[in-house]
Scaffold this motif. Sequence first.
Motif, mmCIF file in Angstrom:
data_model
loop_
_atom_site.group_PDB
_atom_site.id
_atom_site.type_symbol
_atom_site.label_atom_id
_atom_site.label_comp_id
_atom_site.label_asym_id
_atom_site.label_seq_id
_atom_site.Cartn_x
_atom_site.Cartn_y
_atom_site.Cartn_z
ATOM 1 N N THR A 3 0.709 -1.145 -0.065
ATOM 2 C CA THR A 3 0.130 -0.414 0.235
ATOM 3 C C THR A 3 1.428 1.193 -0.309
ATOM 4 O O THR A 3 0.564 2.165 -0.709
ATOM 5 C CB THR A 3 -1.080 0.214 0.896
ATOM 6 O OG1 THR A 3 -0.147 -0.028 2.287
ATOM 7 C CG2 THR A 3 -1.853 -0.852 1.423
ATOM 8 N N THR A 4 1.965 1.315 0.624
ATOM 9 C CA THR A 4 2.721 2.476 0.508
ATOM 10 C C THR A 4 3.564 2.446 -1.001
ATOM 11 O O THR A 4 3.673 3.502 -1.155
ATOM 12 C CB THR A 4 4.472 2.307 1.760
ATOM 13 O OG1 THR A 4 3.544 1.139 2.387
ATOM 14 C CG2 THR A 4 5.038 3.656 1.333
ATOM 15 N N ALA A 5 3.748 1.135 -1.037
ATOM 16 C CA ALA A 5 4.399 1.797 -3.069
ATOM 17 C C ALA A 5 3.443 2.108 -4.211
ATOM 18 O O ALA A 5 3.703 3.197 -4.620
ATOM 19 C CB ALA A 5 4.624 0.253 -4.018
ATOM 20 N N ILE A 6 2.105 1.789 -3.805
ATOM 21 C CA ILE A 6 1.205 2.118 -3.929
ATOM 22 C C ILE A 6 0.537 3.720 -3.747
ATOM 23 O O ILE A 6 0.407 4.536 -4.982
ATOM 24 C CB ILE A 6 -0.841 1.638 -4.296
ATOM 25 C CG1 ILE A 6 -0.194 0.235 -4.637
ATOM 26 C CG2 ILE A 6 -1.675 2.535 -4.558
ATOM 27 C CD1 ILE A 6 -1.320 -0.821 -4.341
ATOM 28 N N VAL A 11 1.025 9.413 -5.990
ATOM 29 C CA VAL A 11 1.553 10.673 -6.110
ATOM 30 C C VAL A 11 3.362 10.583 -6.948
ATOM 31 O O VAL A 11 3.029 12.483 -7.524
ATOM 32 C CB VAL A 11 2.004 10.778 -4.809
ATOM 33 C CG1 VAL A 11 3.327 12.610 -4.464
ATOM 34 C CG2 VAL A 11 1.206 10.527 -2.835
ATOM 35 N N ARG A 12 3.696 10.044 -6.960
ATOM 36 C CA ARG A 12 4.477 10.757 -8.161
ATOM 37 C C ARG A 12 3.669 10.754 -9.621
ATOM 38 O O ARG A 12 4.788 11.688 -10.383
ATOM 39 C CB ARG A 12 5.530 9.484 -8.065
ATOM 40 C CG ARG A 12 7.113 9.206 -9.274
ATOM 41 C CD ARG A 12 7.388 8.364 -10.131
ATOM 42 N NE ARG A 12 6.502 6.612 -10.310
ATOM 43 C CZ ARG A 12 7.463 6.182 -11.757
ATOM 44 N NH1 ARG A 12 8.234 5.992 -10.781
ATOM 45 N NH2 ARG A 12 6.441 5.105 -11.928
ATOM 46 N N GLU A 13 3.655 9.777 -10.187
ATOM 47 C CA GLU A 13 2.154 10.349 -11.495
ATOM 48 C C GLU A 13 1.677 11.799 -11.726
ATOM 49 O O GLU A 13 1.902 12.523 -11.737
ATOM 50 C CB GLU A 13 1.798 8.924 -11.452
ATOM 51 C CG GLU A 13 2.675 8.111 -11.521
ATOM 52 C CD GLU A 13 3.309 7.314 -13.097
ATOM 53 O OE1 GLU A 13 2.828 7.201 -14.271
ATOM 54 O OE2 GLU A 13 4.060 8.171 -12.069
ATOM 55 N N LEU A 161 10.964 5.871 -6.604
ATOM 56 C CA LEU A 161 9.972 5.201 -5.879
ATOM 57 C C LEU A 161 11.176 4.224 -4.714
ATOM 58 O O LEU A 161 11.719 5.067 -4.337
ATOM 59 C CB LEU A 161 10.579 3.976 -7.123
ATOM 60 C CG LEU A 161 9.731 3.123 -8.162
ATOM 61 C CD1 LEU A 161 10.661 2.298 -9.215
ATOM 62 C CD2 LEU A 161 8.381 3.671 -7.974
ATOM 63 N N PRO A 162 9.927 3.980 -3.385
ATOM 64 C CA PRO A 162 10.371 3.857 -2.631
ATOM 65 C C PRO A 162 11.604 3.028 -2.296
ATOM 66 O O PRO A 162 11.151 1.651 -3.391
ATOM 67 C CB PRO A 162 9.219 3.221 -1.831
ATOM 68 C CG PRO A 162 7.719 3.036 -2.436
ATOM 69 C CD PRO A 162 8.309 3.525 -3.930
ATOM 70 N N ALA A 163 12.972 3.063 -1.826
ATOM 71 C CA ALA A 163 13.319 2.242 -1.417
ATOM 72 C C ALA A 163 13.275 1.249 -0.064
ATOM 73 O O ALA A 163 12.516 1.484 -0.248
ATOM 74 C CB ALA A 163 15.046 2.947 -1.276
#
Length: 165
Positions: A3-6, A11-13, A161-163
């Motif tokens: 969910t954190t990645a989604i 947000v990035r997009e 992207l989250p590392a």
Amino acid sequence: MITTAIRAVLVRELRALQREVAAYPDDELPWRLVPGISNPAGSLTLHLAGNLQHFVGAVLGGSGYLRDRDLEFSRRDVPRHELVAEVERTIGAVEVALEGAADALLAAEYPLPLAGRRVATGTFLMHLVSHLGYHLGQVDYHRRMLDPSAKAAGTLPLDQLPAIA
């Protein structure tokens, strides 16, 4: 973690959408129709903002946002700074709705039926990510068709992207 990645990709997009809108050289071009393309970038921006504020912000986050989908496509001549601000509100809605959401949310049934069907929240969130990316690409092409000297606006930066910790 998923969910954190989604949340991070949405947000990035949305930040990329803000850059695309801001990169138009004036307030008129986001609304110019191109032969064979029925929705200008301004309409797509309002549509994406309304879509995510409704399906993520209101339905999952309880924001109270009320969507007017027809208005997303019928409004015209909204200045770029207002479009960017609307996307900023969308970012806030997505962040609040998904912040701290457990991955268990993804397996849960999405609260609304979609096309008369019940789907998992994770499946629908992936659909929303894809929908956003699809229209973001359309906005980018629209801008570059109308401004041939336009440069890339920095879509899809991998460093956002989250590392892995």
